[in-house]
Design a protein around this motif. Sequence first.
Motif, PDB file in Angstrom:
ATOM      1  N   MET A   1       0.844  -1.175   0.000  1.00 26.06           N
ATOM      2  CA  MET A   1       0.000   0.000   0.000  1.00 26.06           C
ATOM      3  C   MET A   1       0.893   1.243   0.000  1.00 26.06           C
ATOM      4  O   MET A   1       1.814   1.354   0.787  1.00 26.06           O
ATOM      5  CB  MET A   1      -0.908  -0.023   1.238  1.00 26.06           C
ATOM      6  N   SER A   2       0.585   2.156  -0.855  1.00 29.68           N
ATOM      7  CA  SER A   2       1.328   3.409  -0.933  1.00 29.68           C
ATOM      8  C   SER A   2       0.986   4.287   0.259  1.00 29.68           C
ATOM      9  O   SER A   2      -0.143   4.306   0.720  1.00 29.68           O
ATOM     10  CB  SER A   2       0.961   4.136  -2.229  1.00 29.68           C
ATOM     11  N   GLU A   3       1.968   5.006   0.756  1.00 25.26           N
ATOM     12  CA  GLU A   3       1.724   5.931   1.857  1.00 25.26           C
ATOM     13  C   GLU A   3       1.217   7.274   1.356  1.00 25.26           C
ATOM     14  O   GLU A   3       0.783   8.096   2.131  1.00 25.26           O
ATOM     15  CB  GLU A   3       3.006   6.111   2.687  1.00 25.26           C
ATOM     16  N   ASP A   4       1.312   7.521   0.050  1.00 28.23           N
ATOM     17  CA  ASP A   4       0.907   8.800  -0.519  1.00 28.23           C
ATOM     18  C   ASP A   4      -0.498   8.695  -1.119  1.00 28.23           C
ATOM     19  O   ASP A   4      -0.681   8.711  -2.334  1.00 28.23           O
ATOM     20  CB  ASP A   4       1.922   9.245  -1.568  1.00 28.23           C
ATOM     21  N   ILE A   5      -1.498   8.575  -0.256  1.00 27.62           N
ATOM     22  CA  ILE A   5      -2.884   8.401  -0.695  1.00 27.62           C
ATOM     23  C   ILE A   5      -3.337   9.613  -1.506  1.00 27.62           C
ATOM     24  O   ILE A   5      -3.958   9.469  -2.564  1.00 27.62           O
ATOM     25  CB  ILE A   5      -3.842   8.210   0.511  1.00 27.62           C
ATOM     26  N   GLY A   7      -1.487  11.747  -3.163  1.00 29.05           N
ATOM     27  CA  GLY A   7      -0.776  11.761  -4.435  1.00 29.05           C
ATOM     28  C   GLY A   7      -1.399  10.794  -5.434  1.00 29.05           C
ATOM     29  O   GLY A   7      -1.549  11.118  -6.619  1.00 29.05           O
ATOM     30  N   THR A   8      -1.774   9.626  -4.950  1.00 32.46           N
ATOM     31  CA  THR A   8      -2.443   8.647  -5.809  1.00 32.46           C
ATOM     32  C   THR A   8      -3.780   9.189  -6.279  1.00 32.46           C
ATOM     33  O   THR A   8      -4.125   9.085  -7.458  1.00 32.46           O
ATOM     34  CB  THR A   8      -2.636   7.316  -5.063  1.00 32.46           C
ATOM     35  N   TRP A  12      -5.022   9.894 -10.155  1.00 30.06           N
ATOM     36  CA  TRP A  12      -6.268   9.380 -10.728  1.00 30.06           C
ATOM     37  C   TRP A  12      -7.125  10.511 -11.288  1.00 30.06           C
ATOM     38  O   TRP A  12      -7.718  10.381 -12.352  1.00 30.06           O
ATOM     39  CB  TRP A  12      -7.042   8.579  -9.696  1.00 30.06           C
ATOM     40  N   LEU A  13      -7.204  11.626 -10.559  1.00 28.81           N
ATOM     41  CA  LEU A  13      -7.972  12.777 -11.033  1.00 28.81           C
ATOM     42  C   LEU A  13      -7.404  13.314 -12.345  1.00 28.81           C
ATOM     43  O   LEU A  13      -8.154  13.599 -13.281  1.00 28.81           O
ATOM     44  CB  LEU A  13      -7.977  13.894  -9.983  1.00 28.81           C
ATOM     45  N   ARG A  14      -6.090  13.447 -12.407  1.00 33.00           N
ATOM     46  CA  ARG A  14      -5.440  13.954 -13.625  1.00 33.00           C
ATOM     47  C   ARG A  14      -5.643  13.009 -14.810  1.00 33.00           C
ATOM     48  O   ARG A  14      -5.602  13.433 -15.955  1.00 33.00           O
ATOM     49  CB  ARG A  14      -3.960  14.181 -13.385  1.00 33.00           C
ATOM     50  N   ALA A  15      -5.854  11.725 -14.499  1.00 32.74           N
ATOM     51  CA  ALA A  15      -6.105  10.737 -15.552  1.00 32.74           C
ATOM     52  C   ALA A  15      -7.573  10.736 -15.981  1.00 32.74           C
ATOM     53  O   ALA A  15      -7.977   9.940 -16.819  1.00 32.74           O
ATOM     54  CB  ALA A  15      -5.698   9.348 -15.069  1.00 32.74           C
ATOM     55  N   GLY A  16      -8.372  11.629 -15.367  1.00 30.91           N
ATOM     56  CA  GLY A  16      -9.767  11.768 -15.768  1.00 30.91           C
ATOM     57  C   GLY A  16     -10.763  10.922 -15.004  1.00 30.91           C
ATOM     58  O   GLY A  16     -11.929  10.813 -15.392  1.00 30.91           O
ATOM     59  N   GLY A  36      -7.235  10.271  10.873  1.00 27.86           N
ATOM     60  CA  GLY A  36      -6.343  10.742   9.826  1.00 27.86           C
ATOM     61  C   GLY A  36      -6.081   9.701   8.749  1.00 27.86           C
ATOM     62  O   GLY A  36      -5.581  10.028   7.677  1.00 27.86           O
ATOM     63  N   SER A  37      -6.409   8.441   9.023  1.00 22.32           N
ATOM     64  CA  SER A  37      -6.224   7.391   8.016  1.00 22.32           C
ATOM     65  C   SER A  37      -7.155   7.659   6.841  1.00 22.32           C
ATOM     66  O   SER A  37      -8.280   8.126   7.021  1.00 22.32           O
ATOM     67  CB  SER A  37      -6.537   6.020   8.614  1.00 22.32           C
ATOM     68  N   MET A  38      -6.668   7.372   5.627  1.00 20.51           N
ATOM     69  CA  MET A  38      -7.438   7.706   4.423  1.00 20.51           C
ATOM     70  C   MET A  38      -7.573   6.516   3.479  1.00 20.51           C
ATOM     71  O   MET A  38      -6.701   5.645   3.436  1.00 20.51           O
ATOM     72  CB  MET A  38      -6.777   8.855   3.673  1.00 20.51           C
ATOM     73  N   LEU A  39      -8.649   6.582   2.701  1.00 16.16           N
ATOM     74  CA  LEU A  39      -8.914   5.624   1.633  1.00 16.16           C
ATOM     75  C   LEU A  39      -9.403   6.409   0.426  1.00 16.16           C
ATOM     76  O   LEU A  39     -10.392   7.134   0.520  1.00 16.16           O
ATOM     77  CB  LEU A  39      -9.987   4.615   2.056  1.00 16.16           C
ATOM     78  N   ALA A  40      -8.682   6.295  -0.690  1.00 10.22           N
ATOM     79  CA  ALA A  40      -9.119   6.921  -1.942  1.00 10.22           C
ATOM     80  C   ALA A  40      -9.802   5.849  -2.779  1.00 10.22           C
ATOM     81  O   ALA A  40      -9.348   4.704  -2.834  1.00 10.22           O
ATOM     82  CB  ALA A  40      -7.926   7.503  -2.697  1.00 10.22           C
ATOM     83  N   VAL A  41     -10.911   6.228  -3.422  1.00  8.45           N
ATOM     84  CA  VAL A  41     -11.710   5.288  -4.208  1.00  8.45           C
ATOM     85  C   VAL A  41     -12.046   5.941  -5.545  1.00  8.45           C
ATOM     86  O   VAL A  41     -12.428   7.104  -5.586  1.00  8.45           O
ATOM     87  CB  VAL A  41     -13.028   4.934  -3.477  1.00  8.45           C
ATOM     88  N   THR A  42     -11.913   5.176  -6.633  1.00  8.02           N
ATOM     89  CA  THR A  42     -12.330   5.691  -7.939  1.00  8.02           C
ATOM     90  C   THR A  42     -13.706   5.139  -8.279  1.00  8.02           C
ATOM     91  O   THR A  42     -14.154   4.138  -7.718  1.00  8.02           O
ATOM     92  CB  THR A  42     -11.364   5.279  -9.065  1.00  8.02           C
ATOM     93  N   GLU A  43     -14.351   5.800  -9.222  1.00 10.59           N
ATOM     94  CA  GLU A  43     -15.652   5.348  -9.680  1.00 10.59           C
ATOM     95  C   GLU A  43     -15.569   3.933 -10.250  1.00 10.59           C
ATOM     96  O   GLU A  43     -16.490   3.140 -10.132  1.00 10.59           O
ATOM     97  CB  GLU A  43     -16.198   6.310 -10.734  1.00 10.59           C
ATOM     98  N   GLY A  44     -14.416   3.604 -10.827  1.00 10.50           N
ATOM     99  CA  GLY A  44     -14.213   2.277 -11.398  1.00 10.50           C
ATOM    100  C   GLY A  44     -13.882   1.197 -10.386  1.00 10.50           C
ATOM    101  O   GLY A  44     -13.765   0.034 -10.728  1.00 10.50           O
ATOM    102  N   GLY A  45     -13.704   1.597  -9.107  1.00 13.30           N
ATOM    103  CA  GLY A  45     -13.490   0.608  -8.056  1.00 13.30           C
ATOM    104  C   GLY A  45     -12.067   0.450  -7.560  1.00 13.30           C
ATOM    105  O   GLY A  45     -11.812  -0.386  -6.694  1.00 13.30           O
ATOM    106  N   ARG A  46     -11.125   1.242  -8.076  1.00 18.99           N
ATOM    107  CA  ARG A  46      -9.762   1.159  -7.532  1.00 18.99           C
ATOM    108  C   ARG A  46      -9.737   1.792  -6.148  1.00 18.99           C
ATOM    109  O   ARG A  46     -10.438   2.774  -5.895  1.00 18.99           O
ATOM    110  CB  ARG A  46      -8.771   1.873  -8.441  1.00 18.99           C
ATOM    111  N   MET A  47      -8.938   1.225  -5.255  1.00 21.04           N
ATOM    112  CA  MET A  47      -8.830   1.747  -3.901  1.00 21.04           C
ATOM    113  C   MET A  47      -7.369   1.795  -3.488  1.00 21.04           C
ATOM    114  O   MET A  47      -6.587   0.925  -3.856  1.00 21.04           O
ATOM    115  CB  MET A  47      -9.615   0.874  -2.920  1.00 21.04           C
ATOM    116  N   GLU A  48      -7.046   2.823  -2.711  1.00 16.82           N
ATOM    117  CA  GLU A  48      -5.697   2.981  -2.170  1.00 16.82           C
ATOM    118  C   GLU A  48      -5.831   3.482  -0.745  1.00 16.82           C
ATOM    119  O   GLU A  48      -6.555   4.443  -0.480  1.00 16.82           O
ATOM    120  CB  GLU A  48      -4.905   3.986  -3.008  1.00 16.82           C
TER     121      GLU A  48
END
Length: 104
Positions: A1-5, A7-8, A12-16, A36-48
């Motif tokens: 798991m990347s520590e730069d949530i 940044g990831t 993803w945003l820059r990739a549209g 402070g713990s974070m989870l980023a989620v894309t509409e397509g289902g990717r999670m970091e």
Amino acid sequence: MSEDILGTAEHWLRAGERVALATVVETWGSSPRPAGSMLAVTEGGRMEGSVSGGCIEGAVAEVAREVMREGTPRLLDFGISDEQAWEVGLACGGKLKVFVERLG
């Protein structure tokens, strides 16, 4: 798991992609992840990242997809006395609040 949530999420945003960010904002007792713990989620289902060490990620990701569609942030409350918490696997005895917002 990347520590730069963040940044990831930015990548993803820059990739549209549509992206939502879930952040643990409050904990009590034996919560699985600290505030402070974070989870980023894309509409397509990717999670970091992680807001619970895995036990409520699915439920949070589902709400994140709703937030991406609707644009309205949500504050989720999971705890040992909450039936939904048991359903999604939060049986650690703690409580946590997770704020979910759309990015971009």
